[in-house]
Design a protein around this motif. Structure first.
Motif, short mmCIF file in Angstrom:
data_model
loop_
_atom_site.label_atom_id
_atom_site.label_comp_id
_atom_site.label_asym_id
_atom_site.label_seq_id
_atom_site.Cartn_x
_atom_site.Cartn_y
_atom_site.Cartn_z
N VAL A 133 0.84 -1.20 0.00
CA VAL A 133 0.00 0.00 0.00
C VAL A 133 0.87 1.25 0.00
O VAL A 133 0.63 2.20 -0.76
N LEU A 134 1.91 1.26 0.82
CA LEU A 134 2.76 2.44 0.94
C LEU A 134 3.56 2.70 -0.32
O LEU A 134 3.76 3.85 -0.71
N THR A 135 4.01 1.63 -0.97
CA THR A 135 4.81 1.82 -2.19
C THR A 135 3.93 2.15 -3.39
O THR A 135 4.28 3.02 -4.20
N GLN A 136 2.80 1.48 -3.51
CA GLN A 136 1.95 1.66 -4.69
C GLN A 136 1.07 2.90 -4.61
O GLN A 136 0.82 3.55 -5.62
N ARG A 137 0.59 3.23 -3.41
CA ARG A 137 -0.33 4.37 -3.25
C ARG A 137 0.35 5.66 -2.85
O ARG A 137 -0.15 6.74 -3.14
N TYR A 138 1.48 5.55 -2.16
CA TYR A 138 2.12 6.76 -1.65
C TYR A 138 3.54 6.95 -2.19
O TYR A 138 4.21 7.91 -1.80
N GLY A 139 3.99 6.05 -3.04
CA GLY A 139 5.29 6.22 -3.68
C GLY A 139 6.49 6.03 -2.78
O GLY A 139 7.59 6.51 -3.09
N VAL A 140 6.33 5.33 -1.67
CA VAL A 140 7.45 5.11 -0.76
C VAL A 140 8.45 4.12 -1.39
O VAL A 140 8.05 3.09 -1.93
N VAL A 141 9.72 4.46 -1.31
CA VAL A 141 10.78 3.54 -1.70
C VAL A 141 11.43 3.06 -0.40
O VAL A 141 12.07 3.84 0.31
N ILE A 142 11.23 1.78 -0.09
CA ILE A 142 11.70 1.25 1.19
C ILE A 142 13.21 1.11 1.18
O ILE A 142 13.79 0.55 0.25
N GLY A 143 13.84 1.61 2.23
CA GLY A 143 15.28 1.50 2.37
C GLY A 143 15.68 0.35 3.27
O GLY A 143 15.94 -0.76 2.80
N HIS A 144 15.70 0.58 4.56
CA HIS A 144 16.09 -0.46 5.50
C HIS A 144 15.31 -0.28 6.80
O HIS A 144 14.61 0.72 6.99
N SER A 145 15.44 -1.26 7.68
CA SER A 145 14.79 -1.17 8.98
C SER A 145 15.78 -1.49 10.09
O SER A 145 16.77 -2.20 9.87
N GLU A 146 15.49 -0.96 11.26
CA GLU A 146 16.25 -1.28 12.46
C GLU A 146 15.30 -1.99 13.40
O GLU A 146 14.22 -1.48 13.70
N GLU A 147 15.70 -3.18 13.87
CA GLU A 147 14.80 -3.99 14.66
C GLU A 147 15.44 -4.39 15.99
O GLU A 147 16.61 -4.76 16.03
N LEU A 148 14.64 -4.31 17.03
CA LEU A 148 15.04 -4.78 18.35
C LEU A 148 14.15 -5.97 18.67
O LEU A 148 12.93 -5.86 18.70
N VAL A 149 14.77 -7.13 18.91
CA VAL A 149 14.03 -8.36 19.15
C VAL A 149 14.19 -8.74 20.62
O VAL A 149 15.30 -8.74 21.16
N GLU A 150 13.07 -9.04 21.26
CA GLU A 150 13.11 -9.42 22.67
C GLU A 150 12.04 -10.46 22.97
O GLU A 150 11.07 -10.61 22.22
N ALA A 151 12.24 -11.19 24.06
CA ALA A 151 11.26 -12.18 24.51
C ALA A 151 10.38 -11.54 25.58
O ALA A 151 10.90 -10.90 26.51
N VAL A 152 9.07 -11.68 25.43
CA VAL A 152 8.13 -11.11 26.39
C VAL A 152 7.07 -12.16 26.72
O VAL A 152 6.99 -13.20 26.07
#
Length: 253
Positions: free
Chosen positions: A171-190
């Motif tokens: 939706v973001l790329t097709q409707r709003y023209g976003v070009v995705i770069g990268h993500s930063e993720e923090l993974v934890e157990a909860v």
């Protein structure tokens, strides 16, 4: 699981290792019950100690589970969703690539004032608002993730009114023209709260894998702040790691 199926015939496989490979490849259906250890030992003409070692390995790989009660025993586990933590990709795509049928329920979608974490992660001023979306994802009809994602409302007007049951990234790329770069993720157990457990059809306090993510576009501007909760027994996250020396050499090429 509704109850174990009739026992699988171990004579269909040349060895217990081959049986494990068949389970991993999906050629043995979830819920199928294995014969008792003594019967497996007799079938393969090995000791129960050897059988137990192979079974322990299969338990550690989450290919088998133990069920209690009269109809219990050692049964083939349901397949886990594998999530590649290296790749920024929509959920429907990676579920389909693993043979799962994806479905999604939008629990909430609307514009709100962001909390401190979202405002900071998205680099918003005190007057900005976000589009907040909460969704429940299912794989083959079973809940496996509860997602809360927020996006700058000014950048994505009308986002809450669109069809949000598929891939948000599409939706973001097709409707709003976003070009995705990268993500930063923090993974934890909860541990699951009572409400989270109810939605995910898990036990209260069940182990969940929480992935806190900030996603940037190709210009390095953050456009997503999200928190995904995955049922620990239904998903596996994996990543390919390299040594510091390899990273250094790659950066010098």
């Amino acid at each position: 699981m509704t109850g174990p199926e009739p026992p699988v015939d171990p004579q269909l496989f040349a060895s217990m290792e081959a049986l494990g490979e068949a389970i991993e490849a999906g050629r043995v259906a979830p819920g199928i019950r294995l014969p008792a250890e003594r019967d497996l030992a007799a079938t393969f003409a090995v000791s129960r100690t050897q059988i137990r070692k192979v079974l322990d390995d299969l338990f550690e790989e989450h290919l088998l589970v133990r069920l209690r009660g009269r109809s219990g025993g050692t049964v083939v586990a349901e397949p886990r969703v594998r999530r590649d933590l290296r790749v920024v990709a929509g959920v429907p795509r990676y579920l389909a690539s693993q043979g799962f049928v994806h479905s999604c329920t939008v629990l909430r979608a609307g514009v709100r004032t962001p909390g401190f974490r979202s405002r900071h992660a998205l680099r918003l001023d005190d007057t900005a608002t976000v589009c907040s979306i909460v969704r429940l994802r299912r794989a083959d009809g079973r809940p496996f993730s509860l997602e809360t994602a927020e996006f700058p409302a000014a950048r994505f007007p009308g986002l809450a009114d669109r069809d949000l049951t598929g891939s948000l990234y599409e939706v973001l790329t097709q409707r709003y023209g976003v070009v995705i770069g990268h993500s930063e993720e923090l993974v934890e157990a909860v541990n699951a709260s009572p409400r989270e457990a109810e939605l995910l059809e898990a036990m209260p306090g069940a182990a969940l894998l929480a992935v806190n993510r900030v996603t940037m576009d190709a210009d390095g501007v953050p456009f997503e702040h999200s928190r995904d909760l995955f049922v620990g027994t239904r998903v596996t996250g994996y990543v390919t790691a390299v040594s510091p020396e390899s990273s250094c050499h790659a950066s010098q090429r």
